[in-house]
Design an enzyme around this catalytic site. Structure first.
Site, PDB file in Angstrom:
ATOM      1  N   ALA A  74     -21.106  48.222  22.439  1.00 43.06           N
ATOM      2  CA  ALA A  74     -21.204  46.768  22.283  1.00 43.06           C
ATOM      3  C   ALA A  74     -19.824  46.118  22.313  1.00 43.06           C
ATOM      4  O   ALA A  74     -19.609  45.120  23.017  1.00 43.06           O
ATOM      5  CB  ALA A  74     -21.923  46.428  20.974  1.00 43.06           C
ATOM      6  N   GLU A  75     -18.881  46.667  21.565  1.00 38.50           N
ATOM      7  CA  GLU A  75     -17.554  46.064  21.531  1.00 38.50           C
ATOM      8  C   GLU A  75     -16.842  46.193  22.877  1.00 38.50           C
ATOM      9  O   GLU A  75     -16.136  45.284  23.304  1.00 38.50           O
ATOM     10  CB  GLU A  75     -16.688  46.663  20.419  1.00 38.50           C
ATOM     11  N   THR A  76     -17.046  47.294  23.557  1.00 37.86           N
ATOM     12  CA  THR A  76     -16.442  47.472  24.884  1.00 37.86           C
ATOM     13  C   THR A  76     -16.956  46.415  25.855  1.00 37.86           C
ATOM     14  O   THR A  76     -16.171  45.776  26.566  1.00 37.86           O
ATOM     15  CB  THR A  76     -16.746  48.879  25.426  1.00 37.86           C
TER      16      THR A  76
END
Length: 151
Positions: A74-76
């Site tokens: 998700a953060e990527t």
């Protein structure tokens, strides 16, 4: 590990970043953490980023997908979109990430789609939906990034 794919970036974005001397595909498809996790970015724009993560190799001791792996995907994806939103002279810094895990996964390839919820001058927020190969939602996340000047 999935086969390396070619990332699709909009041509105006490629032109803008190339003028600033930044090789976008290298910037977003390599790196030790993404390589270790097997993350691949398939499509990317400031409004929407799509990527994949294999379950195999990213499980907790009981054989289920590790929740941290979903958070990394998700953060990527959200950070990639925020970087594209910021352009070549600005960079994103994650300030808030939350993830809701809906179901476990034991195998297969997950797909994450980050969709812009807010694109502001100094911040960008994305909803990231991660699904399994059958289209069932595994995780829903939200990421907010501060978009800072590089100078």
């Amino acid at each position: 590990m999935p086969e390396q794919t070619t990332t699709v970036f909009p041509q105006p974005t490629l032109d803008e970043w190339a003028a600033a001397g930044i090789d976008l595909p290298v910037l977003f498809t390599t790196g030790p953490l993404c390589d270790r996790m097997g993350i691949r970015i398939l499509q990317a724009s400031a409004e929407r980023v799509v990527g994949t993560l294999p379950v195999e190799g990213n499980t907790q001791p009981y054989g289920l997908l590790h929740g941290g792996a979903s958070a990394i995907l998700a953060e990527t994806l959200g950070s990639t979109a925020a970087a594209l939103h910021g352009g070549p002279t600005r960079y994103p810094v994650g300030v808030d990430l939350n993830c809701t895990h809906h179901r476990g996964a034991r195998s297969g390839l997950l797909t994450g789609v980050a969709t812009a919820a807010h694109l502001g001058r100094t911040s960008a927020t994305y909803e990231i939906v991660i699904t399994d190969a059958t289209g069932k939602r595994v995780c829903t996340a939200r990421l907010t990034c501060q978009v800072r000047d590089a100078g």
